[in-house]
Design a protein around this motif. Structure first.
Motif, PDB file in Angstrom:
ATOM      1  N   ILE A 164      80.054 -23.769 -30.992  1.00  0.00           N
ATOM      2  CA  ILE A 164      79.843 -22.337 -30.863  1.00  0.00           C
ATOM      3  C   ILE A 164      81.114 -21.561 -31.223  1.00  0.00           C
ATOM      4  CG2 ILE A 164      80.444 -22.323 -28.397  1.00  0.00           C
ATOM      5  CD1 ILE A 164      77.755 -20.159 -30.201  1.00  0.00           C
ATOM      6  N   GLU A 165      82.279 -22.169 -31.051  1.00  0.00           N
ATOM      7  CA  GLU A 165      83.543 -21.505 -31.375  1.00  0.00           C
ATOM      8  C   GLU A 165      83.653 -21.154 -32.857  1.00  0.00           C
ATOM      9  OE1 GLU A 165      83.818 -23.744 -27.675  1.00  0.00           O
ATOM     10  OE2 GLU A 165      83.276 -24.363 -29.713  1.00  0.00           O
ATOM     11  N   GLU A 166      82.879 -21.820 -33.703  1.00  0.00           N
ATOM     12  CA  GLU A 166      82.937 -21.558 -35.142  1.00  0.00           C
ATOM     13  C   GLU A 166      81.997 -20.438 -35.580  1.00  0.00           C
ATOM     14  OE1 GLU A 166      82.468 -25.063 -37.477  1.00  0.00           O
ATOM     15  OE2 GLU A 166      83.958 -26.221 -36.345  1.00  0.00           O
ATOM     16  N   SER A 167      81.209 -19.920 -34.656  1.00  0.00           N
ATOM     17  CA  SER A 167      80.254 -18.869 -34.999  1.00  0.00           C
ATOM     18  C   SER A 167      80.922 -17.500 -34.974  1.00  0.00           C
ATOM     19  CB  SER A 167      79.083 -18.886 -34.009  1.00  0.00           C
ATOM     20  OG  SER A 167      78.194 -17.831 -34.283  1.00  0.00           O
ATOM     21  N   ASP A 168      80.663 -16.708 -36.004  1.00  0.00           N
ATOM     22  CA  ASP A 168      81.222 -15.359 -36.072  1.00  0.00           C
ATOM     23  C   ASP A 168      80.473 -14.381 -35.176  1.00  0.00           C
ATOM     24  OD1 ASP A 168      83.130 -16.150 -37.919  1.00  0.00           O
ATOM     25  OD2 ASP A 168      81.813 -15.741 -39.632  1.00  0.00           O
ATOM     26  N   SER A 169      79.203 -14.662 -34.898  1.00  0.00           N
ATOM     27  CA  SER A 169      78.399 -13.763 -34.080  1.00  0.00           C
ATOM     28  C   SER A 169      77.338 -14.575 -33.347  1.00  0.00           C
ATOM     29  CB  SER A 169      77.720 -12.692 -34.941  1.00  0.00           C
ATOM     30  OG  SER A 169      76.838 -13.291 -35.869  1.00  0.00           O
ATOM     31  N   LEU A 170      76.867 -14.028 -32.240  1.00  0.00           N
ATOM     32  CA  LEU A 170      75.831 -14.706 -31.465  1.00  0.00           C
ATOM     33  C   LEU A 170      74.460 -14.246 -31.963  1.00  0.00           C
ATOM     34  CD1 LEU A 170      77.342 -14.484 -27.865  1.00  0.00           C
ATOM     35  CD2 LEU A 170      77.455 -16.389 -29.482  1.00  0.00           C
ATOM     36  N   ARG A 171      74.008 -14.861 -33.047  1.00  0.00           N
ATOM     37  CA  ARG A 171      72.699 -14.510 -33.600  1.00  0.00           C
ATOM     38  C   ARG A 171      71.824 -15.760 -33.601  1.00  0.00           C
ATOM     39  NH1 ARG A 171      71.647 -15.457 -39.020  1.00  0.00           N
ATOM     40  NH2 ARG A 171      70.557 -13.467 -39.273  1.00  0.00           N
ATOM     41  N   ALA A 172      70.520 -15.562 -33.454  1.00  0.00           N
ATOM     42  CA  ALA A 172      69.623 -16.714 -33.414  1.00  0.00           C
ATOM     43  C   ALA A 172      68.187 -16.281 -33.665  1.00  0.00           C
ATOM     44  CB  ALA A 172      69.716 -17.416 -32.062  1.00  0.00           C
ATOM     45  N   ASN A 173      67.444 -17.099 -34.388  1.00  0.00           N
ATOM     46  CA  ASN A 173      65.999 -16.933 -34.486  1.00  0.00           C
ATOM     47  C   ASN A 173      65.307 -17.468 -33.235  1.00  0.00           C
ATOM     48  OD1 ASN A 173      66.674 -17.660 -37.731  1.00  0.00           O
ATOM     49  ND2 ASN A 173      65.332 -15.908 -37.338  1.00  0.00           N
ATOM     50  N   LYS A 174      65.918 -18.494 -32.656  1.00  0.00           N
ATOM     51  CA  LYS A 174      65.354 -19.166 -31.486  1.00  0.00           C
ATOM     52  C   LYS A 174      66.466 -19.988 -30.871  1.00  0.00           C
ATOM     53  CE  LYS A 174      63.555 -23.123 -30.998  1.00  0.00           C
ATOM     54  NZ  LYS A 174      62.929 -24.423 -31.255  1.00  0.00           N
ATOM     55  N   MET A 175      66.278 -20.450 -29.637  1.00  0.00           N
ATOM     56  CA  MET A 175      67.233 -21.354 -29.010  1.00  0.00           C
ATOM     57  C   MET A 175      66.499 -22.612 -28.543  1.00  0.00           C
ATOM     58  SD  MET A 175      68.089 -18.046 -28.621  1.00  0.00           S
ATOM     59  CE  MET A 175      67.347 -17.535 -27.095  1.00  0.00           C
ATOM     60  N   HIS A 217      62.726 -13.141 -37.932  1.00  0.00           N
ATOM     61  CA  HIS A 217      62.908 -12.331 -36.722  1.00  0.00           C
ATOM     62  C   HIS A 217      64.038 -12.908 -35.876  1.00  0.00           C
ATOM     63  CE1 HIS A 217      62.089 -11.088 -32.517  1.00  0.00           C
ATOM     64  NE2 HIS A 217      61.814  -9.939 -33.100  1.00  0.00           N
ATOM     65  N   LEU A 218      64.977 -12.049 -35.487  1.00  0.00           N
ATOM     66  CA  LEU A 218      66.105 -12.472 -34.665  1.00  0.00           C
ATOM     67  C   LEU A 218      65.900 -12.079 -33.204  1.00  0.00           C
ATOM     68  CD1 LEU A 218      69.107 -11.458 -36.960  1.00  0.00           C
ATOM     69  CD2 LEU A 218      68.248 -13.774 -36.533  1.00  0.00           C
ATOM     70  N   VAL A 219      66.411 -12.920 -32.309  1.00  0.00           N
ATOM     71  CA  VAL A 219      66.406 -12.605 -30.885  1.00  0.00           C
ATOM     72  C   VAL A 219      67.371 -11.444 -30.651  1.00  0.00           C
ATOM     73  CG1 VAL A 219      66.863 -13.509 -28.567  1.00  0.00           C
ATOM     74  CG2 VAL A 219      65.944 -15.026 -30.341  1.00  0.00           C
ATOM     75  N   PRO A 220      66.989 -10.453 -29.841  1.00  0.00           N
ATOM     76  CA  PRO A 220      67.931  -9.353 -29.544  1.00  0.00           C
ATOM     77  C   PRO A 220      69.266  -9.882 -29.034  1.00  0.00           C
ATOM     78  CG  PRO A 220      65.752  -8.807 -28.741  1.00  0.00           C
ATOM     79  CD  PRO A 220      65.687 -10.231 -29.213  1.00  0.00           C
ATOM     80  N   ASN A 221      70.342  -9.302 -29.532  1.00  0.00           N
ATOM     81  CA  ASN A 221      71.679  -9.796 -29.229  1.00  0.00           C
ATOM     82  C   ASN A 221      71.986  -9.828 -27.739  1.00  0.00           C
ATOM     83  OD1 ASN A 221      74.933  -8.960 -29.077  1.00  0.00           O
ATOM     84  ND2 ASN A 221      74.423 -10.593 -30.501  1.00  0.00           N
TER      85      ASN A 221
END
Length: 261
Positions: free
Chosen positions: A136-147, A80-84
């Motif tokens: 974070i600059e290396e991430s293509d998208s802001l996706r996460a299961n949790k923070m 499950h992913l956190v809403p963008n």
């Protein structure tokens, strides 16, 4: 046949006591229940990407990121992913409120604190390797299961709790200025259900060990909740048994009591 869920930090290890790996007694106890035909599942707030590789235990399953990801017998059963929009809000607020965030994914985690001294000290405290984190600059998208977040004072934590009421649940870590940051509705109790279903084990045959607020829903939802000797007071009303501390082999004591190892 039963299924037993084990929290990691504060349950299998205790960084505050400098116990960074499961003890030999704990390892042998878990091996024994597996030989008896029971399932042993790691249920951790950590993402799979930064679970230590050398725990000495061959897990039958893993619940990671506080229940947002789960697998059993090597097969993914929940993700499950956190809403963008919520991820973007948390990222944007980090500048105003001066906190470090980690976007947890199961392969790699991305952070705005890759070179931040306080974040690096947090990793050291929990004995977490930096190798599974990326800027974070290396991430293509802001996706996460949790923070998870790190901050410099309890005052900041209190501000964040007010800021994210109704959006995120912040679970403060014991002994450190850091916290889990879960989207409302995500918890370990959610993660255990698809694991039990995948191996056809009824919840009446489930056990769990934990110590902190992120274990609350897991301990409440299993049939037998076991709190470690050092635990958050919120767990007192939902646990069937309080075992010993990590230092005093609490996992072994609990397994001996309930599963007669």
């Amino acid at each position: 046949m039963a299924i037993i869920f084990f929290d990691y930090d504060g349950t299998l290890v205790d960084e505050s006591s400098k116990i960074y790996h499961p003890t030999e007694t704990t390892i042998r106890a878990i091996e024994k229940i597996q030989k008896m035909g029971h399932y042993a599942v790691l249920a951790t707030g950590r993402a799979k990407s930064y679970i230590p590789e050398n725990t000495g235990i061959e897990w039958d399953g893993i619940i990671a990121s506080n229940g947002a990801y789960a697998e059993i017998n090597g097969k993914e059963v929940y993700n499950h992913l956190v809403p963008n929009a919520l991820v973007m809000e948390l990222v944007e607020n980090s500048y105003k409120y001066n906190y470090i965030y980690v976007l947890e994914n199961q392969d790699f985690c991305f952070t705005n604190g890759f070179y931040n001294e306080h974040f690096l000290k947090t990793l050291d405290f929990f004995n977490i390797s930096k190798k599974n984190f990326r800027p974070i600059e290396e991430s293509d998208s802001l996706r996460a299961n949790k923070m998870f977040l790190t901050y410099e004072s309890d005052e900041t934590f209190e501000k964040l709790q007010k800021l994210y009421t109704g959006k995120f649940v912040l679970g403060k870590h014991r002994h450190n200025n850091s916290c889990d940051c879960d989207v409302c509705g995500n918890n370990k109790g959610v993660g255990i259900a698809p694991v039990c279903a995948a191996v056809n084990i009824d919840i009446s045959d489930s056990y769990a060990f934990g110590d902190s607020v992120n274990d609350y829903d897991m301990l409440k939802n299993v049939s037998h909740g076991i709190a470690m000797g050092e635990h958050r007071p919120e767990l007192d009303d939902i646990c069937e048994f309080v075992t010993e501390t990590v230092m005093n082999e609490g996992v072994y004591v609990g397994l001996k009591r309930f599963l007669d190892i």
